[in-house]
Design a protein around this motif. Structure first.
Motif, mmCIF file in Angstrom:
data_model
loop_
_atom_site.group_PDB
_atom_site.id
_atom_site.type_symbol
_atom_site.label_atom_id
_atom_site.label_comp_id
_atom_site.label_asym_id
_atom_site.label_seq_id
_atom_site.Cartn_x
_atom_site.Cartn_y
_atom_site.Cartn_z
ATOM 1 N N VAL A 6 0.864 -1.181 0.000
ATOM 2 C CA VAL A 6 0.000 0.000 0.000
ATOM 3 C C VAL A 6 0.897 1.227 0.000
ATOM 4 C CG1 VAL A 6 -1.806 1.240 1.227
ATOM 5 C CG2 VAL A 6 -1.753 -1.248 1.276
ATOM 6 N N ARG A 7 0.617 2.110 -0.908
ATOM 7 C CA ARG A 7 1.416 3.330 -0.991
ATOM 8 C C ARG A 7 0.498 4.527 -0.799
ATOM 9 N NH1 ARG A 7 5.496 3.236 -5.892
ATOM 10 N NH2 ARG A 7 6.224 4.995 -4.663
ATOM 11 N N PHE A 8 0.921 5.450 0.076
ATOM 12 C CA PHE A 8 0.166 6.659 0.334
ATOM 13 C C PHE A 8 0.924 7.850 -0.228
ATOM 14 C CE2 PHE A 8 -1.338 4.012 3.899
ATOM 15 C CZ PHE A 8 -2.699 4.110 3.683
#
Length: 122
Positions: A6-8
């Motif tokens: 997951v990349r924010f």
């Protein structure tokens, strides 16, 4: 199979922090409002019990029906104290309900009932 990564982005992180801050601020505001309503309910409970005690003390110390006597008991006093105690009880109930639901609107307080003219208030 490894879990998906997951990349924010910075924008997503700022939105999440802003939402959390709004939720925490709302919860804290409601907690403070509930405490304020509880304090007001306690204040009106104390005022009501003080009015009951004042009326009883007045009744005990003034036992004559002669108007010129310093111990004259005016019958209007009991009715006035009863209205006052009833008012304080209504206000206490109002603030107890408001403390149970601090997100609801609370109407302004009604003024205390008028005291009869010529009747001493202790």
């Amino acid at each position: 199979m490894p879990p998906p990564r997951v990349r924010f982005t910075m924008r997503q992180m700022m939105v999440i922090v802003a939402i959390l801050a709004a939720v925490i601020g709302t919860v804290e505001g409601l907690r403070r409002r509930r405490e304020s309503f509880n304090r007001r309910a306690e204040l009106f409970a104390q005022k009501g019990s003080a009015a009951i005690m004042d009326e009883q003390n007045y009744r005990m110390s003034h036992r004559t029906n002669r108007r010129d006597s310093p111990f004259y008991y005016d019958n209007r006093t009991s009715a006035a104290y009863d209205r006052l105690v009833e008012h304080y009880d209504e206000m206490r109930t109002k603030y107890e309900r408001a403390a149970a639901r601090p997100w609801w609107f609370v109407e302004p307080d009604r003024p205390e009932p008028d005291w009869p003219k010529g009747v001493p208030k202790r």
